[in-house]
Design a protein around this motif. Structure first.
Motif, PDB file in Angstrom:
ATOM      1  N   SER A  61      -2.097  -2.669  13.519  1.00 41.93           N
ATOM      2  CA  SER A  61      -2.147  -3.475  12.274  1.00 41.93           C
ATOM      3  C   SER A  61      -1.716  -2.829  10.946  1.00 41.93           C
ATOM      4  O   SER A  61      -1.540  -3.634  10.094  1.00 41.93           O
ATOM      5  CB  SER A  61      -3.442  -3.859  12.021  1.00 41.93           C
ATOM      6  OG  SER A  61      -4.302  -2.954  12.126  1.00 41.93           O
ATOM      7  N   ARG A  62      -1.589  -1.466  10.758  1.00 38.97           N
ATOM      8  CA  ARG A  62      -1.132  -0.970   9.599  1.00 38.97           C
ATOM      9  C   ARG A  62       0.294  -1.250   9.543  1.00 38.97           C
ATOM     10  O   ARG A  62       1.235  -0.195   9.646  1.00 38.97           O
ATOM     11  CB  ARG A  62      -1.536   0.347   9.475  1.00 38.97           C
ATOM     12  CG  ARG A  62      -3.166   0.565   9.587  1.00 38.97           C
ATOM     13  CD  ARG A  62      -3.446   1.943   9.329  1.00 38.97           C
ATOM     14  NE  ARG A  62      -3.287   2.451   7.832  1.00 38.97           N
ATOM     15  CZ  ARG A  62      -2.317   3.360   7.418  1.00 38.97           C
ATOM     16  NH1 ARG A  62      -1.581   3.889   8.588  1.00 38.97           N
ATOM     17  NH2 ARG A  62      -2.097   3.589   6.039  1.00 38.97           N
ATOM     18  N   ILE A  63       0.705  -2.331   9.380  1.00 38.42           N
ATOM     19  CA  ILE A  63       2.089  -2.639   9.497  1.00 38.42           C
ATOM     20  C   ILE A  63       2.748  -3.353   8.261  1.00 38.42           C
ATOM     21  O   ILE A  63       1.744  -4.256   7.702  1.00 38.42           O
ATOM     22  CB  ILE A  63       2.605  -3.566  10.924  1.00 38.42           C
ATOM     23  CG1 ILE A  63       2.147  -2.928  11.947  1.00 38.42           C
ATOM     24  CG2 ILE A  63       3.965  -4.099  10.614  1.00 38.42           C
ATOM     25  CD1 ILE A  63       2.041  -3.781  13.124  1.00 38.42           C
ATOM     26  N   ALA A  64       3.776  -3.116   7.587  1.00 33.65           N
ATOM     27  CA  ALA A  64       4.240  -3.908   6.467  1.00 33.65           C
ATOM     28  C   ALA A  64       5.765  -4.424   6.665  1.00 33.65           C
ATOM     29  O   ALA A  64       6.480  -3.712   7.208  1.00 33.65           O
ATOM     30  CB  ALA A  64       4.343  -3.009   5.352  1.00 33.65           C
ATOM     31  N   ASP A  73       0.930   3.637   1.885  1.00 30.21           N
ATOM     32  CA  ASP A  73       1.494   4.013   3.545  1.00 30.21           C
ATOM     33  C   ASP A  73       0.947   3.145   4.453  1.00 30.21           C
ATOM     34  O   ASP A  73      -0.129   2.542   4.358  1.00 30.21           O
ATOM     35  CB  ASP A  73       1.314   5.792   3.772  1.00 30.21           C
ATOM     36  CG  ASP A  73      -0.328   5.734   4.039  1.00 30.21           C
ATOM     37  OD1 ASP A  73      -0.667   6.013   5.123  1.00 30.21           O
ATOM     38  OD2 ASP A  73      -0.996   5.943   2.823  1.00 30.21           O
ATOM     39  N   TYR A  74       1.713   3.078   5.447  1.00 30.01           N
ATOM     40  CA  TYR A  74       1.679   2.221   6.567  1.00 30.01           C
ATOM     41  C   TYR A  74       1.884   2.957   7.873  1.00 30.01           C
ATOM     42  O   TYR A  74       2.549   4.095   7.988  1.00 30.01           O
ATOM     43  CB  TYR A  74       2.361   0.951   6.719  1.00 30.01           C
ATOM     44  CG  TYR A  74       2.024   0.126   5.559  1.00 30.01           C
ATOM     45  CD1 TYR A  74       1.164  -0.947   5.846  1.00 30.01           C
ATOM     46  CD2 TYR A  74       2.810   0.183   4.262  1.00 30.01           C
ATOM     47  CE1 TYR A  74       0.755  -1.832   5.057  1.00 30.01           C
ATOM     48  CE2 TYR A  74       2.386  -0.779   3.285  1.00 30.01           C
ATOM     49  CZ  TYR A  74       1.434  -1.928   3.558  1.00 30.01           C
ATOM     50  OH  TYR A  74       1.180  -2.756   2.593  1.00 30.01           O
ATOM     51  N   ASP A  75       1.482   2.668   9.124  1.00 29.21           N
ATOM     52  CA  ASP A  75       2.058   3.283  10.378  1.00 29.21           C
ATOM     53  C   ASP A  75       3.443   2.904  10.760  1.00 29.21           C
ATOM     54  O   ASP A  75       4.133   3.651  11.317  1.00 29.21           O
ATOM     55  CB  ASP A  75       1.215   2.571  11.458  1.00 29.21           C
ATOM     56  CG  ASP A  75      -0.158   3.322  11.328  1.00 29.21           C
ATOM     57  OD1 ASP A  75      -0.307   4.476  10.618  1.00 29.21           O
ATOM     58  OD2 ASP A  75      -1.310   2.871  12.205  1.00 29.21           O
ATOM     59  N   ALA A 109       5.642   5.725   5.932  1.00 25.52           N
ATOM     60  CA  ALA A 109       5.827   5.436   7.278  1.00 25.52           C
ATOM     61  C   ALA A 109       6.485   6.421   8.168  1.00 25.52           C
ATOM     62  O   ALA A 109       7.486   6.778   8.030  1.00 25.52           O
ATOM     63  CB  ALA A 109       5.993   3.971   7.450  1.00 25.52           C
ATOM     64  N   ILE A 160       6.931   0.349   9.227  1.00 28.46           N
ATOM     65  CA  ILE A 160       7.473  -0.508   8.058  1.00 28.46           C
ATOM     66  C   ILE A 160       8.675  -1.273   8.936  1.00 28.46           C
ATOM     67  O   ILE A 160       9.408  -0.745   9.677  1.00 28.46           O
ATOM     68  CB  ILE A 160       8.057   0.046   6.739  1.00 28.46           C
ATOM     69  CG1 ILE A 160       6.602   0.731   6.086  1.00 28.46           C
ATOM     70  CG2 ILE A 160       8.954  -0.470   6.177  1.00 28.46           C
ATOM     71  CD1 ILE A 160       7.213   1.765   4.953  1.00 28.46           C
ATOM     72  N   LYS A 203       1.046  -1.045   0.137  1.00 22.13           N
ATOM     73  CA  LYS A 203       0.143   0.034   0.001  1.00 22.13           C
ATOM     74  C   LYS A 203       0.682   1.316  -0.061  1.00 22.13           C
ATOM     75  O   LYS A 203       2.167   1.003   0.251  1.00 22.13           O
ATOM     76  CB  LYS A 203      -0.830   0.023   1.300  1.00 22.13           C
ATOM     77  CG  LYS A 203      -1.840  -1.123   1.262  1.00 22.13           C
ATOM     78  CD  LYS A 203      -2.797  -0.711   2.557  1.00 22.13           C
ATOM     79  CE  LYS A 203      -3.727  -2.259   2.787  1.00 22.13           C
ATOM     80  NZ  LYS A 203      -3.073  -3.165   3.878  1.00 22.13           N
ATOM     81  N   VAL A 207      -1.172  -7.734   9.317  1.00 28.42           N
ATOM     82  CA  VAL A 207       0.326  -7.110   8.783  1.00 28.42           C
ATOM     83  C   VAL A 207       0.345  -7.777   7.286  1.00 28.42           C
ATOM     84  O   VAL A 207       0.219  -8.885   6.852  1.00 28.42           O
ATOM     85  CB  VAL A 207       1.378  -7.975   9.793  1.00 28.42           C
ATOM     86  CG1 VAL A 207       2.720  -7.820   9.091  1.00 28.42           C
ATOM     87  CG2 VAL A 207       1.285  -7.479  11.181  1.00 28.42           C
ATOM     88  N   ASP A 208       0.771  -6.890   6.401  1.00 27.33           N
ATOM     89  CA  ASP A 208       1.057  -7.002   5.162  1.00 27.33           C
ATOM     90  C   ASP A 208       2.595  -7.532   5.000  1.00 27.33           C
ATOM     91  O   ASP A 208       3.578  -6.705   5.286  1.00 27.33           O
ATOM     92  CB  ASP A 208       0.944  -6.088   4.394  1.00 27.33           C
ATOM     93  CG  ASP A 208      -0.541  -5.626   3.854  1.00 27.33           C
ATOM     94  OD1 ASP A 208      -1.287  -6.437   4.377  1.00 27.33           O
ATOM     95  OD2 ASP A 208      -0.511  -4.507   3.218  1.00 27.33           O
TER      96      ASP A 208
END
Ligand SMILES: Cc1cc2nc3c(=O)[nH]c(=O)nc-3n(C[C@H](O)[C@H](O)[C@H](O)COP(=O)(O)OP(=O)(O)OC[C@H]3O[C@@H](n4cnc5c(N)ncnc54)[C@H](O)[C@@H]3O)c2cc1C
Ligand SMILES: [Zn+2]
Lengths: 91, 417
Positions: B57-60, B31-33, B228, B35, B29, B198-199
């Motif tokens: 959860s907005r983690i890659a 952006d994430y919170d 991020a 990385i 994506k 998590v992605d």
């Protein structure tokens, strides 16, 4: 891996002791800052590719040498006396 | 999808057609919170605990190759809590406790086998050092038993007890030490993190770190820019290069460590055993292969393969200790890139750039650390404060000289730890 000592010629890597990056030849002044000593003792560029490191021809002539190598292919590219590097006679 | 005995039975009776991939394969994506750079054991466990403990959860997780292709899939799988120095001792103790509950935690069979670890000693001086280490382990709340020569013989009757050059005086026995299935640890954490949103993005190499006004803003990758405000560097042997993208120079030199495995044999070695004279250690995998290794090749390397002198040394040491393995055929040897620090202990810390964190310097002992490193790095990223069990793993200890943890007492030379 074989290293060509400037004094002894091409030798097996086992005759040499590895000390670390050639930055070890650039010893800071006694009263230099913490940062300078940290850079000398601990911090490393640690390149993937061409690097220069300090070896000791322990089972040969006893010379310290600066070896230019590739850390990815293990190719040994050059080897000169550390004393020549320290004195500025060699780059 | 949960694993259970019933499920295995059902799948077995219906042609194993019901199994699904253990994690998704999402596109990145914009952006994430948070990385995490690096999908090794530590990156994946960090992502898991960020989601599980802190509800994020907005983690890659960005991995340049595939999950498990780095050191986490190349190590000799030894798990133990036998460190000596304060700072290390509580951390590895914490990690072993997490290991002991990991299969239930992840609902994944990581094949943890607490078969016991025996470190042999061969002189009075070594015995004293191991007795002291054993006391430190007991004081930390872990287990250690000092065995004399006959005690070792009860456990390991197959050793060469007649060796006059390196006589066996005894061993330090750590019953809770053992092995785990390395790939399964990576997969179990990947699956657990994925299930929590998590992605996990494979084939995505980070090529730059974006920083503005002393604050991290995101990363450049082979699959485009990703934003991020928090970025964690967890790339083991590649730490120096990735940190350089943020202008940092680390106290790390990368070295190659080799390992070996033989053809499968019937069970003969029940423990993890290490030789105290010459670097050699061995265990037997559940498939029957003898898994063994020794020391670094000793020169800086990114080749992920070693040279013959260390192969010869490891074989010689093995034959000295247990001549019975001489007829086993070696199937494979390989190498991994080790992030060696000047005191042999790791780093879990902030970097001086806001939002940029680093977890590195595991030398060749970072597999056992996978659970606690993830737990502690997640704590640091989520709360901006070090986890108590990892408070000693500071980046500035080298500059200040305060809090160095040199277990082997070999001084500030990266390859000697
Ligand atoms: C032969 C051998 C034996 C070992 N034996 C043991 C043992 O018995 N017990 C023990 O505790 N430890 C052992 N270790 C050490 C342990 O394996 C490592 O310390 C640990 O696995 C390192 O952490 P990691 O799993 O996160 O590393 P890795 O699995 O190497 O993960 C780092 C990841 O970062 C990725 N990466 C790098 N650069 C980038 C980039 N620019 N962008 C995106 N991704 C990137 C890499 O591809 C890699 O997948 C051994 C290691 C080796 C090699
Ligand atoms: Zn010479």
């Amino acid at each position: 891996m074989r290293i060509t000592c400037p004094l002894c010629g091409e030798r097996d890597r086992r005759e040499f002791y590895y000390q670390g990056a050639a930055v070890l030849l650039e010893r800071p002044a006694f009263d230099a800052s913490d940062e300078a000593w940290d850079g000398y003792l601990h911090l490393r560029d640690n390149p993937a590719g061409k690097t220069r490191d300090l070896w000791y021809h322990e089972a040969g002539c006893g010379a310290w040498v600066v070896v230019t190598r590739d850390t990815v292919t293990h190719a040994v590219l050059d080897c000169v006396l550390a004393s020549d590097v320290a004195s500025g006679a060699r780059p | 999808m949960r694993f259970s005995g019933l499920r295995v039975l059902k799948e077995g009776l219906t042609g194993n057609k019901g199994w699904r991939p253990h994690w998704r394969d999402p596109d990145p994506k914009p952006d994430y919170d948070i990385i995490l750079i690096g999908g090794g054991g530590h990156g994946l466990s960090t992502a898991y605990y960020l989601a599980r403990t802190y509800g994020l959860s907005r983690i890659a997780v960005l991995e340049k190759g595939y999950i498990g292709g780095g050191n986490v899939g190349r190590n000799t799988t030894i798990v133990r809590a036998n460190y000596f120095l304060p700072g290390n001792a509580e951390f590895y103790s914490h990690s072993l406790k997490l290991w002991e509950g990991l299969e239930q935690e992840l609902n994944y069979n990581v094949m943890l086998s607490q078969r016991g670890l025996i470190n042999l000693f061969h002189s009075d001086g070594q015995r004293d050092a191991f007795a002291r280490r054993g006391n430190a382990m007991i004081n930390q709340g872990d287990d250690a038993i000092l065995l004399d020569r006959e005690g070792v013989r009860d456990h390991l009757p197959y050793l060469d007890f007649d060796n006059t050059r390196f006589p066996i005086y005894g061993g330090l026995y750590h019953p809770r030490g053992g092995t785990a299935r390395h790939d399964a640890v990576a997969w179990g954490y990947a699956r657990g993190a994925d299930q929590r949103g998590v992605d996990i993005i494979q084939n995505c190499e980070v090529t730059g770190i974006d920083i503005a006004g002393g604050q991290v803003r995101g990363v450049q990758t082979t699959r485009g820019a990703i934003r991020a405000d928090k970025v964690g560097i967890v790339v083991a042997g590649r730490s120096g290069q990735v940190a350089a993208m943020a202008g940092l120079r680390l106290p790390i030199e990368s070295h190659v460590l080799q390992a070996f495995v033989t053809e499968g044999l019937k069970p003969i070695i029940d423990h993890v055993v290490s030789f105290g004279m010459g670097h050699f250690y061995i265990s037997q995998s559940d498939k029957g292969g003898l898994v063994f290794g020794g020391d670094l090749d000793f020169y800086a390397s990114y080749a992920a393969r070693g040279n013959l002198p260390m192969v010869e040394h490891v074989m010689e040491a093995g034959m000295t200790l247990m001549p019975m393995i001489g007829k086993a055929r070696v199937l494979r040897s390989w190498g991994g890139i080790m992030d060696m620090t000047p005191d042999g202990s790791p780093i879990i810390d902030r970097t001086g750039i806001d939002g940029l964190y680093i977890d590195c310097g595991w030398c060749y002992g970072g597999f056992k650390a996978v659970p606690a490193s993830g737990d502690c790095f997640a704590h640091l990223i989520a709360t901006d404060r070090p986890h108590p069990a990892a408070a000693g793993f500071r980046l500035d200890r080298f500059r200040t000289g305060r809090g160095l943890m040199d277990e082997e007492g070999t001084g500030a030379q990266h390859n000697l730890h």
